[in-house]
Design an enzyme around this catalytic site. Structure first.
Site, PDB file in Angstrom:
ATOM      1  N   GLU A 186       9.372  -7.514  -3.670  1.00  7.60           N
ATOM      2  CA  GLU A 186       9.275  -8.710  -2.815  1.00  7.60           C
ATOM      3  C   GLU A 186      10.340  -8.713  -1.724  1.00  7.60           C
ATOM      4  O   GLU A 186      10.968  -9.718  -1.429  1.00  7.60           O
ATOM      5  CB  GLU A 186       9.333  -9.994  -3.661  1.00  7.60           C
ATOM      6  CG  GLU A 186       8.092 -10.105  -4.540  1.00  7.60           C
ATOM      7  CD  GLU A 186       7.912 -11.495  -5.131  1.00  7.60           C
ATOM      8  OE1 GLU A 186       8.176 -12.488  -4.441  1.00  7.60           O
ATOM      9  OE2 GLU A 186       7.477 -11.573  -6.288  1.00  7.60           O
TER      10      GLU A 186
ATOM     11  N   GLU B 237       0.858  -1.192   0.000  1.00  7.64           N
ATOM     12  CA  GLU B 237       0.000   0.000   0.000  1.00  7.64           C
ATOM     13  C   GLU B 237       0.888   1.233   0.000  1.00  7.64           C
ATOM     14  O   GLU B 237       2.075   1.142   0.312  1.00  7.64           O
ATOM     15  CB  GLU B 237      -0.879   0.002   1.266  1.00  7.64           C
ATOM     16  CG  GLU B 237      -1.804  -1.192   1.326  1.00  7.64           C
ATOM     17  CD  GLU B 237      -2.803  -1.102   2.480  1.00  7.64           C
ATOM     18  OE1 GLU B 237      -2.781  -0.085   3.222  1.00  7.64           O
ATOM     19  OE2 GLU B 237      -3.587  -2.045   2.619  1.00  7.64           O
TER      20      GLU B 237
ATOM     21  N   GLY C 117      30.737  -0.904 -23.922  1.00  9.17           N
ATOM     22  CA  GLY C 117      31.075   0.493 -24.180  1.00  9.17           C
ATOM     23  C   GLY C 117      29.850   1.265 -24.640  1.00  9.17           C
ATOM     24  O   GLY C 117      28.741   1.014 -24.162  1.00  9.17           O
ATOM     25  N   GLY C 118      30.050   2.169 -25.582  1.00 10.12           N
ATOM     26  CA  GLY C 118      28.958   3.033 -26.054  1.00 10.12           C
ATOM     27  C   GLY C 118      27.767   2.251 -26.579  1.00 10.12           C
ATOM     28  O   GLY C 118      26.611   2.633 -26.377  1.00 10.12           O
TER      29      GLY C 118
ATOM     30  N   GLY D 210       4.961  -0.598   2.789  1.00 12.43           N
ATOM     31  CA  GLY D 210       5.869  -1.248   1.855  1.00 12.43           C
ATOM     32  C   GLY D 210       6.619  -2.341   2.586  1.00 12.43           C
ATOM     33  O   GLY D 210       6.089  -3.415   2.849  1.00 12.43           O
ATOM     34  N   SER D 211       7.866  -2.026   2.984  1.00 11.21           N
ATOM     35  CA  SER D 211       8.629  -2.990   3.778  1.00 11.21           C
ATOM     36  C   SER D 211       7.897  -3.296   5.085  1.00 11.21           C
ATOM     37  O   SER D 211       7.965  -4.404   5.599  1.00 11.21           O
ATOM     38  CB  SER D 211      10.015  -2.420   4.090  1.00 11.21           C
ATOM     39  OG  SER D 211      10.767  -2.310   2.898  1.00 11.21           O
TER      40      SER D 211
ATOM     41  N   GLN E  61      29.379  -1.928 -19.468  1.00 19.63           N
ATOM     42  CA  GLN E  61      30.754  -1.407 -19.506  1.00 19.63           C
ATOM     43  C   GLN E  61      31.567  -2.112 -20.596  1.00 19.63           C
ATOM     44  O   GLN E  61      32.301  -1.478 -21.341  1.00 19.63           O
ATOM     45  CB  GLN E  61      31.412  -1.606 -18.126  1.00 19.63           C
ATOM     46  CG  GLN E  61      32.680  -0.807 -17.934  1.00 19.63           C
ATOM     47  CD  GLN E  61      32.416   0.695 -17.902  1.00 19.63           C
ATOM     48  OE1 GLN E  61      31.304   1.144 -17.609  1.00 19.63           O
ATOM     49  NE2 GLN E  61      33.425   1.478 -18.236  1.00 19.63           N
TER      50      GLN E  61
END
Lengths: 380, 257
Positions: free
Chosen positions: A364, A127, A340-341, A131-132, A337
């Site tokens: 969860e 809600e 790369g690009g 949460g936790s 990584q």
């Protein structure tokens, strides 16, 4: 001790791998980009019996074990986090509570269509202010004659926009200590007074349906109570323990997918006249990724094995969920990584893995909650 | 109808294959049902569903072949037979396999036998036709459609891209070509039921065969991987120039025109 999968488990893994590669993978970019829940893929998964893997045949399931289920989630997660999340939630959160806690009649009415893949259900726990701290639930279910009248609001509910019914947690009274007592109630999604809207614009798992549910004087008969009254808290803790194995398996799938893509790219991509996989900087990344995938897999399989052998598995499920999902995030990040690009572009798919993996560290039970669960088991 | 499928366990040519000392390394290869045999399994199940009867999948192989047989059972076949030659035969060829299958089928009343067009490992396409010859029944290879009405069988056969229509009768052996059907995935309930289905294991001894009876007729000299594909060349310039250069390359350098 035996680390071999059984023949059936191997067959499940192989079948789901082929299905994932041939049917889901070609759609993965589109599912993410258009944030569209792939209804037709779920229909096919239903026909293959994937939605009923861990449930007995008498309830429309396949009568396979938790480990087979974890293998299936991993293989789907490897190609599409969105489909994997909706699948894991459908089985672990939508169908499992009815299997664990439902009466025979409820199992026949609700579990059978779920296991056969004819319908989806959602688990409405979270809600806006719970949460936790799920104990902070504010939704109420008040007895009125033969009915419950439910009022409240649920948020971030997976698959609710496509669900035939919802399992909703609500306060139904006080326990002996004077605290709010929570119960779980089965609510058909088309009941008057329910509004379900899937308007979230999410960072990842974008093709998995996530909805907000508003319950306004929603009336359901008392026989829709799932299991015993006031036991909702224990019920959802138990449900989430099982759910953690599936989210861990999903993390494992994303971690494996990240490794597969990074490795094949590193072998093909040439810089300074050589494949970048010949450079130690890249090799060390790949070695770490492969090692962590295998460690995560061992933990996921152990947690599933414990559950299948009716041994306590709460701590191991928390280890698995925490480690596999954090591995997914690290591996996806390293995969970008290494690319790369190109890795930053949607076309290469690893940036999606990172966005999808992030959710797994939150949903969860956040990583922090997993550490609390583990610490408690240590006696802290 | 008594329907039989000849199935071969083979390595997956889409996965990595290592060859050393003229042998394929089993350790690193992935093993699958020969893809053409998957069409045969699918067709057998469809024909059974349409006409009734029973589908039996037969393989000549070793202990490991049980996995592929179980997969066929999970797809929907009713029974499986493993003719295990592991302890009796060092090696074999198409003659060996056909000879063993002939001995197996001698006692059986098969109405329809389906096989793959070829196995993707050795790709000889011989076992099916050899078996049919030995049994003295008609056979049609590379089929893409199979219709059975009473005892009349109408077949569409792939002939290098064209279609030939053949009419024949049962009993019959066919080999299956891509396009015949779309093999199903084994379903979860199918996988779970497969372990309860009968899987009979035989050795050549049980078929009254001696090692010498099935000794291979061919000798494998060497097995090697195809040369690695070299990087392609991209032609530049406008289309007219590219075409001219391509033609000249094909003529002068590659000498194929």
């Amino acid at each position: 001790m035996d680390f071999e999968l059984s023949k059936e488990q191997l067959m499940v893994k192989k079948m789901v791998k082929e299905f994932a590669d041939e049917v889901i993978q070609p759609r993965a970019i589109e599912i993410d980009k258009e944030a569209k829940f792939p209804v037709d893929i779920f229909e096919q998964m239903g026909e293959l019996g994937l939605l009923g893997i861990p449930f007995p045949e008498e309830y429309g399931g396949a009568g396979a074990d938790t480990l087979s289920y974890a293998l299936a989630v991993e293989e789907i997660g490897r190609v599409c986090g969105s489909t994997g999340l909706s699948y894991a939630a459908a089985v672990s959160l939508g169908a499992s509570p009815i299997y664990y806690f439902g009466t025979e009649e409820q199992k026949q009415n609700y579990l059978v269509p779920l296991a056969k893949g004819e319908a989806l259900a959602s688990f409405g726990l979270t809600e806006p202010n719970a949460g936790s701290d799920a104990g902070g639930t504010q939704t109420t279910a008040v007895e009125d004659g033969d009915d419950y009248v439910i009022n409240g609001e649920k948020c971030f509910i997976t698959n609710a926009g496509y669900a035939k019914f919802l399992i909703v947690t609500a306060i139904t009274g006080k326990n002996e200590k004077g605290q709010n007592a929570i119960s779980s109630i089965i609510v058909p999604a088309d009941t008057k007074g329910i509004t379900i809207s899937s308007d979230y614009d999410k960072m990842g798992v974008r093709g998995s349906d996530t909805a907000e549910i508003v319950l306004n004087d929603v009336r359901v008969p008392k026989e829709n109570l799932l299991g015993e009254a006031h036991k909702g808290f224990n019920q959802f803790l138990h449900t989430l323990d099982g759910g953690r194995i599936s989210i861990a398996a999903l993390g494992l799938g994303i971690a494996q997918g990240s490794l597969d893509r990074a490795l094949s790219y590193a072998k093909e991509r040439k810089q300074f006249g050589k494949p970048i996989s010949s450079f130690q900087a890249i090799q060390f990344k790949l070695a770490d990724m492969a090692m962590e995938v295998e460690l995560a897999r061992n933990m996921v399989h152990k947690a599933a094995w414990l559950k299948d052998n009716n041994k306590p598995f709460g701590k191991e499920a928390a280890y698995a969920k925490l480690y596999a999902t954090e591995t997914a995030f690290r591996n996806a990040n390293q995969a970008i990584q290494i690319h790369g690009g190109y890795g930053y572009m949607r076309e290469y798919e690893v940036e999606r893995y990172l966005r999808d993996a992030k959710l797994l560290e939150i949903g969860e039970g956040t990583s922090e909650i997993q550490r609390m669960v583990i610490a408690r088991q240590l006696g802290c | 109808m008594n329907i039989y499928v000849l199935l071969k366990r083979t390595f997956d040519t889409e996965e990595k294959i290592d060859v050393s000392n003229g042998r394929i390394e089993d350790e690193s290869a992935e093993f699958i049902i020969n893809p053409y045999d998957e069409y045969a399994v699918e067709e057998a199940i469809n024909q059974r569903d349409a006409h009734g009867g029973e589908v039996t999948v037969v393989t000549v192989g070793d202990e490991e072949s049980e996995k592929q047989l179980r997969t066929a059972l999970a797809m929907g076949a009713d029974k499986a037979v493993l003719i295990n030659t592991e302890d009796d035969l060092e090696d074999g060829d198409q003659y060996t396999t056909a000879k063993i299958l002939h001995a197996f089928f001698a006692e059986k009343e098969a109405d329809l036998i389906l096989a793959g067009n070829v196995a993707i490992d050795e790709a000889s396409g011989q076992v099916g036709p050899r078996l049919a010859e030995a049994l003295g029944i008609p056979f049609v290879t590379t089929i893409t459609s199979l219709k059975i009405e009473d005892n009349t069988v109408t077949i569409e056969k792939d002939v290098e891209g064209d279609v030939e229509i053949v009419e024949t009768s049962l009993p019959l052996l066919v080999t299956c070509q891509q396009g015949l059907n779309e093999p199903r995935y084994p379903s979860l309930p199918g996988i779970m039921k497969a372990k309860k289905k009968p899987l009979e294991e035989l050795e050549i001894d049980d078929l009254d065969l001696e090692e010498d009876d099935v000794e291979q007729k061919t000798k494998t000299i060497d097995i090697y991987l195809p040369p690695e594909k070299e990087a392609g060349r991209v032609l530049e310039g406008d289309v007219d120039e590219q075409v001219k250069e391509l033609v000249s390359l094909l003529k002068n350098e590659k000498k194929v025109l």
